[in-house]
Design a protein around this motif. Structure first.
Motif, PDB file in Angstrom:
ATOM      1  N   ALA A 138       0.845  -1.194   0.000  1.00  0.00           N
ATOM      2  CA  ALA A 138       0.000   0.000   0.000  1.00  0.00           C
ATOM      3  C   ALA A 138       0.881   1.245   0.000  1.00  0.00           C
ATOM      4  CB  ALA A 138      -0.920  -0.005   1.208  1.00  0.00           C
ATOM      5  N   PHE A 139       0.287   2.358  -0.416  1.00  0.00           N
ATOM      6  CA  PHE A 139       0.998   3.633  -0.428  1.00  0.00           C
ATOM      7  C   PHE A 139      -0.011   4.766  -0.280  1.00  0.00           C
ATOM      8  CE2 PHE A 139      -0.099   2.575  -4.768  1.00  0.00           C
ATOM      9  CZ  PHE A 139      -0.604   3.758  -5.283  1.00  0.00           C
ATOM     10  N   ARG A 140       0.516   5.939   0.082  1.00  0.00           N
ATOM     11  CA  ARG A 140      -0.302   7.140   0.188  1.00  0.00           C
ATOM     12  C   ARG A 140       0.172   8.151  -0.834  1.00  0.00           C
ATOM     13  NH1 ARG A 140      -0.476   6.019   5.666  1.00  0.00           N
ATOM     14  NH2 ARG A 140      -2.603   6.013   6.427  1.00  0.00           N
ATOM     15  N   ASN A 141      -0.782   8.841  -1.455  1.00  0.00           N
ATOM     16  CA  ASN A 141      -0.502   9.946  -2.367  1.00  0.00           C
ATOM     17  C   ASN A 141      -1.443  11.095  -2.064  1.00  0.00           C
ATOM     18  OD1 ASN A 141       1.445   8.532  -3.789  1.00  0.00           O
ATOM     19  ND2 ASN A 141       0.153   8.122  -5.554  1.00  0.00           N
ATOM     20  N   MET A 142      -1.061  12.259  -2.556  1.00  0.00           N
ATOM     21  CA  MET A 142      -1.958  13.415  -2.570  1.00  0.00           C
ATOM     22  C   MET A 142      -2.112  13.856  -4.005  1.00  0.00           C
ATOM     23  SD  MET A 142      -1.229  15.623   0.837  1.00  0.00           S
ATOM     24  CE  MET A 142      -2.778  16.480   0.660  1.00  0.00           C
ATOM     25  N   GLU A 143      -3.316  14.282  -4.354  1.00  0.00           N
ATOM     26  CA  GLU A 143      -3.581  14.739  -5.707  1.00  0.00           C
ATOM     27  C   GLU A 143      -4.304  16.076  -5.643  1.00  0.00           C
ATOM     28  OE1 GLU A 143      -5.450  11.683  -8.069  1.00  0.00           O
ATOM     29  OE2 GLU A 143      -3.794  10.310  -7.732  1.00  0.00           O
ATOM     30  N   SER A 144      -3.849  16.991  -6.491  1.00  0.00           N
ATOM     31  CA  SER A 144      -4.449  18.311  -6.613  1.00  0.00           C
ATOM     32  C   SER A 144      -5.180  18.370  -7.949  1.00  0.00           C
ATOM     33  CB  SER A 144      -3.343  19.369  -6.556  1.00  0.00           C
ATOM     34  OG  SER A 144      -3.864  20.646  -6.836  1.00  0.00           O
ATOM     35  N   PHE A 145      -6.465  18.683  -7.902  1.00  0.00           N
ATOM     36  CA  PHE A 145      -7.318  18.712  -9.091  1.00  0.00           C
ATOM     37  C   PHE A 145      -7.706  20.144  -9.422  1.00  0.00           C
ATOM     38  CE2 PHE A 145      -7.900  14.533  -7.336  1.00  0.00           C
ATOM     39  CZ  PHE A 145      -8.081  13.705  -8.435  1.00  0.00           C
ATOM     40  N   ARG A 146      -7.879  20.394 -10.709  1.00  0.00           N
ATOM     41  CA  ARG A 146      -8.460  21.653 -11.189  1.00  0.00           C
ATOM     42  C   ARG A 146      -9.611  21.279 -12.120  1.00  0.00           C
ATOM     43  NH1 ARG A 146      -7.728  24.552 -15.484  1.00  0.00           N
ATOM     44  NH2 ARG A 146      -5.833  23.479 -16.097  1.00  0.00           N
ATOM     45  N   PHE A 147     -10.731  21.949 -11.950  1.00  0.00           N
ATOM     46  CA  PHE A 147     -11.924  21.676 -12.749  1.00  0.00           C
ATOM     47  C   PHE A 147     -12.143  22.761 -13.794  1.00  0.00           C
ATOM     48  CE2 PHE A 147     -12.704  19.473  -8.791  1.00  0.00           C
ATOM     49  CZ  PHE A 147     -13.272  18.278  -9.197  1.00  0.00           C
ATOM     50  N   ASP A 148     -12.761  22.353 -14.878  1.00  0.00           N
ATOM     51  CA  ASP A 148     -13.264  23.270 -15.888  1.00  0.00           C
ATOM     52  C   ASP A 148     -14.723  22.879 -16.098  1.00  0.00           C
ATOM     53  OD1 ASP A 148     -13.745  25.008 -17.956  1.00  0.00           O
ATOM     54  OD2 ASP A 148     -12.441  24.001 -19.398  1.00  0.00           O
ATOM     55  N   GLY A 149     -15.614  23.616 -15.478  1.00  0.00           N
ATOM     56  CA  GLY A 149     -17.026  23.255 -15.529  1.00  0.00           C
ATOM     57  C   GLY A 149     -17.269  21.935 -14.829  1.00  0.00           C
ATOM     58  N   ASP A 150     -17.904  20.993 -15.531  1.00  0.00           N
ATOM     59  CA  ASP A 150     -18.215  19.683 -14.953  1.00  0.00           C
ATOM     60  C   ASP A 150     -17.169  18.627 -15.259  1.00  0.00           C
ATOM     61  OD1 ASP A 150     -20.525  20.468 -13.704  1.00  0.00           O
ATOM     62  OD2 ASP A 150     -21.828  19.960 -15.381  1.00  0.00           O
ATOM     63  N   ARG A 151     -15.999  19.049 -15.690  1.00  0.00           N
ATOM     64  CA  ARG A 151     -14.944  18.080 -16.021  1.00  0.00           C
ATOM     65  C   ARG A 151     -13.649  18.396 -15.286  1.00  0.00           C
ATOM     66  NH1 ARG A 151     -15.524  15.783 -21.900  1.00  0.00           N
ATOM     67  NH2 ARG A 151     -17.752  15.347 -21.830  1.00  0.00           N
ATOM     68  N   ILE A 152     -12.835  17.379 -15.151  1.00  0.00           N
ATOM     69  CA  ILE A 152     -11.523  17.545 -14.528  1.00  0.00           C
ATOM     70  C   ILE A 152     -10.556  18.037 -15.601  1.00  0.00           C
ATOM     71  CG2 ILE A 152      -9.611  16.349 -13.396  1.00  0.00           C
ATOM     72  CD1 ILE A 152     -11.824  14.317 -12.393  1.00  0.00           C
ATOM     73  N   ALA A 153      -9.949  19.203 -15.356  1.00  0.00           N
ATOM     74  CA  ALA A 153      -9.039  19.810 -16.325  1.00  0.00           C
ATOM     75  C   ALA A 153      -7.596  19.364 -16.109  1.00  0.00           C
ATOM     76  CB  ALA A 153      -9.123  21.330 -16.259  1.00  0.00           C
ATOM     77  N   SER A 154      -7.214  19.149 -14.842  1.00  0.00           N
ATOM     78  CA  SER A 154      -5.831  18.725 -14.577  1.00  0.00           C
ATOM     79  C   SER A 154      -5.727  18.033 -13.229  1.00  0.00           C
ATOM     80  CB  SER A 154      -4.874  19.920 -14.623  1.00  0.00           C
ATOM     81  OG  SER A 154      -5.126  20.798 -13.541  1.00  0.00           O
ATOM     82  N   VAL A 155      -4.688  17.211 -13.132  1.00  0.00           N
ATOM     83  CA  VAL A 155      -4.346  16.534 -11.887  1.00  0.00           C
ATOM     84  C   VAL A 155      -2.843  16.634 -11.714  1.00  0.00           C
ATOM     85  CG1 VAL A 155      -4.332  14.362 -10.603  1.00  0.00           C
ATOM     86  CG2 VAL A 155      -6.221  14.856 -12.155  1.00  0.00           C
ATOM     87  N   ASP A 156      -2.423  17.021 -10.514  1.00  0.00           N
ATOM     88  CA  ASP A 156      -1.015  16.986 -10.117  1.00  0.00           C
ATOM     89  C   ASP A 156      -0.907  15.995  -8.966  1.00  0.00           C
ATOM     90  OD1 ASP A 156       0.060  19.053 -11.833  1.00  0.00           O
ATOM     91  OD2 ASP A 156      -1.066  20.469 -10.603  1.00  0.00           O
ATOM     92  N   VAL A 157      -0.085  14.968  -9.137  1.00  0.00           N
ATOM     93  CA  VAL A 157       0.049  13.916  -8.127  1.00  0.00           C
ATOM     94  C   VAL A 157       1.365  14.089  -7.379  1.00  0.00           C
ATOM     95  CG1 VAL A 157       0.203  11.421  -7.749  1.00  0.00           C
ATOM     96  CG2 VAL A 157      -1.256  12.318  -9.570  1.00  0.00           C
ATOM     97  N   TYR A 158       1.289  13.947  -6.061  1.00  0.00           N
ATOM     98  CA  TYR A 158       2.454  14.016  -5.191  1.00  0.00           C
ATOM     99  C   TYR A 158       2.576  12.665  -4.498  1.00  0.00           C
ATOM    100  CZ  TYR A 158       1.715  18.847  -6.310  1.00  0.00           C
ATOM    101  OH  TYR A 158       1.539  20.016  -7.007  1.00  0.00           O
ATOM    102  N   PHE A 159       3.656  11.962  -4.787  1.00  0.00           N
ATOM    103  CA  PHE A 159       3.828  10.621  -4.247  1.00  0.00           C
ATOM    104  C   PHE A 159       4.149  10.670  -2.767  1.00  0.00           C
ATOM    105  CE2 PHE A 159       5.477   8.837  -8.562  1.00  0.00           C
ATOM    106  CZ  PHE A 159       4.205   8.923  -9.074  1.00  0.00           C
ATOM    107  N   GLY A 160       3.532   9.757  -2.053  1.00  0.00           N
ATOM    108  CA  GLY A 160       3.773   9.614  -0.621  1.00  0.00           C
ATOM    109  C   GLY A 160       4.629   8.398  -0.344  1.00  0.00           C
ATOM    110  N   ARG A 161       4.514   7.927   0.842  1.00  0.00           N
ATOM    111  CA  ARG A 161       5.341   6.790   1.258  1.00  0.00           C
ATOM    112  C   ARG A 161       4.550   5.495   1.157  1.00  0.00           C
ATOM    113  NH1 ARG A 161       3.467   5.536   6.325  1.00  0.00           N
ATOM    114  NH2 ARG A 161       2.368   7.196   7.366  1.00  0.00           N
ATOM    115  N   ASN A 162       5.289   4.409   1.100  1.00  0.00           N
ATOM    116  CA  ASN A 162       4.653   3.089   1.171  1.00  0.00           C
ATOM    117  C   ASN A 162       4.165   2.861   2.579  1.00  0.00           C
ATOM    118  OD1 ASN A 162       5.253   2.609  -1.493  1.00  0.00           O
ATOM    119  ND2 ASN A 162       7.115   1.489  -1.059  1.00  0.00           N
ATOM    120  N   THR A 163       3.057   2.167   2.703  1.00  0.00           N
ATOM    121  CA  THR A 163       2.484   1.849   4.005  1.00  0.00           C
ATOM    122  C   THR A 163       2.227   0.348   4.056  1.00  0.00           C
ATOM    123  OG1 THR A 163       0.196   2.140   3.296  1.00  0.00           O
ATOM    124  CG2 THR A 163       1.342   4.112   4.108  1.00  0.00           C
ATOM    125  N   THR A 164       1.765  -0.085   5.191  1.00  0.00           N
ATOM    126  CA  THR A 164       1.405  -1.507   5.313  1.00  0.00           C
ATOM    127  C   THR A 164      -0.034  -1.643   5.694  1.00  0.00           C
ATOM    128  OG1 THR A 164       2.172  -1.520   7.583  1.00  0.00           O
ATOM    129  CG2 THR A 164       3.699  -2.308   5.888  1.00  0.00           C
TER     130      THR A 164
END
Length: 115
Positions: A89-115
């Motif tokens: 398992a692992f943890r990440n964070m994702e930052s989203f930007r919307f354009d109307g009713d759709r997702i315009a972009s995603v920026d993913v920040y990798f986290g650490r592995n977990t158990t």
């Protein structure tokens, strides 16, 4: 009545569920035509490259546990714990930007592995 932030929060929950359910059609319908994706491994790739590089050919993920989700207007942040089919398992964070009713972009920040 559902407000825009609540609608977008549900959309993000549906996005992660569609990923686990291997529903590329649903994910594709959520993304803007000019969608971009960035991560430590991908620098601002377009929608086509996203599906080529990031969409799994083999199911490697078994579950997403959304630990934090907030939406403010056209932006959202999600922190999740993802469980893989091999038990890792692992943890990440994702930052989203919307354009109307759709997702315009995603920026993913990798986290650490977990158990």
């Amino acid at each position: 009545m559902i407000n825009s932030d609540q609608h977008r929060a549900q959309m993000l929950r549906d996005l992660y569920a569609a990923y686990i359910g291997h529903r590329k059609d649903l994910v594709g319908a959520m993304l803007a035509e000019d969608f971009t994706f960035s991560s430590p491994q991908d620098n601002h790739i377009d929608r086509t490259a996203y599906f080529e590089r990031c969409w799994p050919n083999e199911p490697a993920l078994k579950a997403f546990d959304i630990e934090f989700l907030t939406v403010q207007g056209d932006e959202a942040v999600v922190r999740y714990r993802a469980e893989m089919t091999d038990g890792k398992a692992f943890r990440n964070m994702e930052s989203f930007r919307f354009d109307g009713d759709r997702i315009a972009s995603v920026d993913v920040y990798f986290g650490r592995n977990t158990t």
